[in-house]
Design an enzyme around this catalytic site. Sequence first.
Site, PDB file in Angstrom:
ATOM      1  N   ALA A 197     -29.626  -0.880 -22.282  1.00 21.62           N
ATOM      2  CA  ALA A 197     -30.748  -0.469 -23.135  1.00 21.62           C
ATOM      3  C   ALA A 197     -30.374   0.814 -23.869  1.00 21.62           C
ATOM      4  O   ALA A 197     -30.620   1.918 -23.376  1.00 21.62           O
ATOM      5  CB  ALA A 197     -32.008  -0.260 -22.296  1.00 21.62           C
ATOM      6  N   SER A 215     -29.835   1.440 -28.172  1.00 18.75           N
ATOM      7  CA  SER A 215     -30.735   1.451 -29.338  1.00 18.75           C
ATOM      8  C   SER A 215     -32.023   0.699 -29.010  1.00 18.75           C
ATOM      9  O   SER A 215     -33.098   1.065 -29.471  1.00 18.75           O
ATOM     10  CB  SER A 215     -30.047   0.776 -30.526  1.00 18.75           C
ATOM     11  N   ARG A 223      -4.053  29.692 -47.481  1.00 23.91           N
ATOM     12  CA  ARG A 223      -2.867  28.824 -47.536  1.00 23.91           C
ATOM     13  C   ARG A 223      -2.272  28.765 -48.945  1.00 23.91           C
ATOM     14  O   ARG A 223      -3.006  28.534 -49.917  1.00 23.91           O
ATOM     15  CB  ARG A 223      -3.269  27.410 -47.082  1.00 23.91           C
ATOM     16  N   HIS A 278      -7.013  21.521 -44.123  1.00 19.50           N
ATOM     17  CA  HIS A 278      -6.053  22.205 -43.243  1.00 19.50           C
ATOM     18  C   HIS A 278      -4.710  21.467 -43.173  1.00 19.50           C
ATOM     19  O   HIS A 278      -3.765  21.988 -42.567  1.00 19.50           O
ATOM     20  CB  HIS A 278      -6.612  22.325 -41.819  1.00 19.50           C
ATOM     21  N   GLY A 279      -4.636  20.268 -43.735  1.00 18.64           N
ATOM     22  CA  GLY A 279      -3.388  19.499 -43.656  1.00 18.64           C
ATOM     23  C   GLY A 279      -2.997  19.301 -42.199  1.00 18.64           C
ATOM     24  O   GLY A 279      -3.858  19.059 -41.341  1.00 18.64           O
ATOM     25  N   GLU A 331     -29.555  10.377 -29.994  1.00 17.77           N
ATOM     26  CA  GLU A 331     -30.977  10.352 -30.387  1.00 17.77           C
ATOM     27  C   GLU A 331     -31.235   9.336 -31.502  1.00 17.77           C
ATOM     28  O   GLU A 331     -32.041   9.565 -32.395  1.00 17.77           O
ATOM     29  CB  GLU A 331     -31.485  11.760 -30.734  1.00 17.77           C
ATOM     30  N   THR A 345     -28.811   6.051 -33.486  1.00 14.34           N
ATOM     31  CA  THR A 345     -27.668   5.958 -34.398  1.00 14.34           C
ATOM     32  C   THR A 345     -28.139   5.985 -35.860  1.00 14.34           C
ATOM     33  O   THR A 345     -29.332   5.827 -36.144  1.00 14.34           O
ATOM     34  CB  THR A 345     -26.910   4.636 -34.159  1.00 14.34           C
ATOM     35  N   GLU A 358     -27.697   3.684 -37.958  1.00 13.20           N
ATOM     36  CA  GLU A 358     -28.290   2.366 -38.257  1.00 13.20           C
ATOM     37  C   GLU A 358     -29.767   2.361 -37.850  1.00 13.20           C
ATOM     38  O   GLU A 358     -30.628   1.849 -38.576  1.00 13.20           O
ATOM     39  CB  GLU A 358     -27.533   1.252 -37.517  1.00 13.20           C
TER      40      GLU A 358
HETATM   41  C1  FAD Z   1     -22.781  12.791 -25.780  1.00 17.20           C
HETATM   42  C2  FAD Z   1     -23.997  11.917 -25.648  1.00 17.20           C
HETATM   43  C3  FAD Z   1     -25.172  12.466 -25.128  1.00 17.20           C
HETATM   44  C4  FAD Z   1     -26.302  11.655 -24.951  1.00 17.20           C
HETATM   45  N1  FAD Z   1     -27.423  12.195 -24.359  1.00 17.20           N
HETATM   46  C5  FAD Z   1     -28.456  11.365 -24.053  1.00 17.20           C
HETATM   47  C6  FAD Z   1     -29.561  11.858 -23.283  1.00 17.20           C
HETATM   48  O1  FAD Z   1     -29.628  13.035 -22.906  1.00 17.20           O
HETATM   49  N2  FAD Z   1     -30.548  10.984 -22.952  1.00 17.20           N
HETATM   50  C7  FAD Z   1     -30.525   9.671 -23.338  1.00 17.20           C
HETATM   51  O2  FAD Z   1     -31.460   8.945 -23.023  1.00 17.20           O
HETATM   52  N3  FAD Z   1     -29.503   9.187 -24.084  1.00 17.20           N
HETATM   53  C8  FAD Z   1     -28.466  10.002 -24.426  1.00 17.20           C
HETATM   54  N4  FAD Z   1     -27.391   9.505 -25.135  1.00 17.20           N
HETATM   55  C9  FAD Z   1     -27.378   8.087 -25.507  1.00 17.20           C
HETATM   56  C10 FAD Z   1     -27.555   7.833 -26.995  1.00 17.20           C
HETATM   57  O3  FAD Z   1     -28.854   8.128 -27.391  1.00 17.20           O
HETATM   58  C11 FAD Z   1     -27.147   6.365 -27.228  1.00 17.20           C
HETATM   59  O4  FAD Z   1     -25.732   6.301 -27.074  1.00 17.20           O
HETATM   60  C12 FAD Z   1     -27.567   5.838 -28.568  1.00 17.20           C
HETATM   61  O5  FAD Z   1     -28.961   5.735 -28.636  1.00 17.20           O
HETATM   62  C13 FAD Z   1     -26.943   4.464 -28.901  1.00 17.20           C
HETATM   63  O6  FAD Z   1     -27.075   3.577 -27.851  1.00 17.20           O
HETATM   64  P1  FAD Z   1     -25.773   2.765 -27.338  1.00 17.20           P
HETATM   65  O7  FAD Z   1     -24.724   3.782 -27.069  1.00 17.20           O
HETATM   66  O8  FAD Z   1     -26.165   1.887 -26.214  1.00 17.20           O
HETATM   67  O9  FAD Z   1     -25.309   1.893 -28.568  1.00 17.20           O
HETATM   68  P2  FAD Z   1     -25.850   0.432 -28.975  1.00 17.20           P
HETATM   69  O10 FAD Z   1     -27.320   0.422 -29.033  1.00 17.20           O
HETATM   70  O11 FAD Z   1     -25.192  -0.579 -28.108  1.00 17.20           O
HETATM   71  O12 FAD Z   1     -25.294   0.313 -30.423  1.00 17.20           O
HETATM   72  C14 FAD Z   1     -23.969  -0.147 -30.759  1.00 17.20           C
HETATM   73  C15 FAD Z   1     -23.905  -0.306 -32.278  1.00 17.20           C
HETATM   74  O13 FAD Z   1     -24.824  -1.316 -32.704  1.00 17.20           O
HETATM   75  C16 FAD Z   1     -25.714  -0.792 -33.667  1.00 17.20           C
HETATM   76  N5  FAD Z   1     -27.034  -1.408 -33.545  1.00 17.20           N
HETATM   77  C17 FAD Z   1     -27.774  -1.588 -32.411  1.00 17.20           C
HETATM   78  N6  FAD Z   1     -28.937  -2.165 -32.718  1.00 17.20           N
HETATM   79  C18 FAD Z   1     -28.960  -2.354 -34.053  1.00 17.20           C
HETATM   80  C19 FAD Z   1     -29.912  -2.906 -34.972  1.00 17.20           C
HETATM   81  N7  FAD Z   1     -31.097  -3.371 -34.575  1.00 17.20           N
HETATM   82  N8  FAD Z   1     -29.578  -2.948 -36.281  1.00 17.20           N
HETATM   83  C20 FAD Z   1     -28.377  -2.459 -36.711  1.00 17.20           C
HETATM   84  N9  FAD Z   1     -27.444  -1.934 -35.892  1.00 17.20           N
HETATM   85  C21 FAD Z   1     -27.735  -1.872 -34.581  1.00 17.20           C
HETATM   86  C22 FAD Z   1     -25.762   0.711 -33.373  1.00 17.20           C
HETATM   87  O14 FAD Z   1     -26.214   1.442 -34.489  1.00 17.20           O
HETATM   88  C23 FAD Z   1     -24.310   0.973 -33.012  1.00 17.20           C
HETATM   89  O15 FAD Z   1     -23.563   1.112 -34.187  1.00 17.20           O
HETATM   90  C24 FAD Z   1     -26.260  10.299 -25.344  1.00 17.20           C
HETATM   91  C25 FAD Z   1     -25.085   9.762 -25.910  1.00 17.20           C
HETATM   92  C26 FAD Z   1     -23.967  10.550 -26.031  1.00 17.20           C
HETATM   93  C27 FAD Z   1     -22.706   9.930 -26.586  1.00 17.20           C
END
Ligand code: FAD
Length: 380
Positions: A130, A132, A268, A339-340, A364, A366, A368
């Site tokens: 879970a 996006s 540079r 910076h090359g 928070e 993506t 998308e």
């Molecule tokens: C360093 C870091 C800190 C974080 N901190 C927190 C935190 O404190 N608390 C927390 O709850 N989460 C946290 N996250 C999680 C972050 O919010 C999620 O990684 C993000 O919401 C994306 O979810 P996913 O990684 O499962 O990607 P996915 O949802 O699997 O997405 C994969 C790809 O598919 C695309 N995609 C998915 N659905 C659709 C759609 N309907 N239409 C078009 N494209 C789509 C996405 O844009 C992405 O390009 C953190 C992530 C990182 C990397």
Amino acid sequence: MDFRASEQHEILRRTVREFAEGEIRPHVMTWDETQHFPTELVPRLADLGLMGIQIPEAYGGAGMSAVEYCICIEELARVDPSVALSVAAHNGLCTAHIYMFGTEAQKQRYVAPLARGEQVGAWGLTEARAGSDAGATETRAVREAGGWVLNGSKTFTTHGRVGHVMVAMAVTDRTAGRHGISAFIIERGTAGMSAGRKENKLGMRASDTSEVIFADCRVAGEQLLGREGHGFVNAMQVLDDGRIGIAALAVGLAQGAHEAAVRYAKERRQFGKSISSFQAIQWKLADDATAIDAARLLTYRAASLKDGGASRTTRESAMAKLFSSEIAVRAAENCVQIHGGYGFVKDYPAEKFFRDVKLTTIGEGTSEIQRLVIAREILI
Ligand SMILES: Cc1cc2nc3c(=O)[nH]c(=O)nc-3n(C[C@H](O)[C@H](O)[C@H](O)COP(=O)(O)OP(=O)(O)OC[C@H]3O[C@@H](n4cnc5c(N)ncnc54)[C@H](O)[C@@H]3O)c2cc1C
């Protein structure tokens, strides 16, 4: 409309900038390479009010506005985006969720120590299946006499390992879809809650990102945060504000990368001249400066609307986050390019900005998902 910064804003910017330059900059690369979350910095952040930026003084916070919050996050990100991410997640997710939806007793018990920096907050929405689609949450909370039993796990939790207090979303009614998800406050040390794997990340390496596991984790009834079944909706409201913070982080990061690029371009020399005299370099710098100003204005617009009492800023927050994070990626890439070969090695800040920046188009929500939110708002 007045686009000039007030004297108070200038003083705040200078104060946070001096702090970041003096107390963060010397450690940036060590913390990055060792993936060290700087616990030792937390009391200093708290002294400046940065652990409870928008929380009223009555609850231990600094009582700043949303625009001032942006200035603080920007100035931290200009020097170390990892520290800015930790401060943004602590303030904008965990602390904000409890402050916005907690009972008076919960605010007294949790918000005050969080805002004073005595505790660090974590917030868990994302799970392995879970991301996006946060509505697909599988962690469940089952009611029992006097409280709830949580089972499941959260991935990518900022401060999942170092946090003292966590807000976690869990399914309380499987038949009700998104309206069957509730929020809970769980204290570190609660039996059945443990930190799982710490992620080994591309960037933002000084910000702790870990898995959190709940195995028959029992919490009392008063640990329910907000109304039962309102956890998902409340999390989306928290994210509307949180995204303004990530937009500010992207603006600050872009500003830091841009300043490094300008500095290097002036130093540079190639072909007997400063590389800043080449139009190819000048255009990159001009485009970045323009995009950063535009991103800052979008970010401050969303923050000003919030300060003005707007009931929701979903569209403006998503626009600010989308635009700022995408222009920041370009600014960080231009910084490396200008910076090359020196942009590819760790003696200069370019490579770190380039690694850190990618988080801003992912965390928070993506890019998308921001486009999806904006389109939904347009097509209402
Ligand atoms: C360093 C870091 C800190 C974080 N901190 C927190 C935190 O404190 N608390 C927390 O709850 N989460 C946290 N996250 C999680 C972050 O919010 C999620 O990684 C993000 O919401 C994306 O979810 P996913 O990684 O499962 O990607 P996915 O949802 O699997 O997405 C994969 C790809 O598919 C695309 N995609 C998915 N659905 C659709 C759609 N309907 N239409 C078009 N494209 C789509 C996405 O844009 C992405 O390009 C953190 C992530 C990182 C990397």
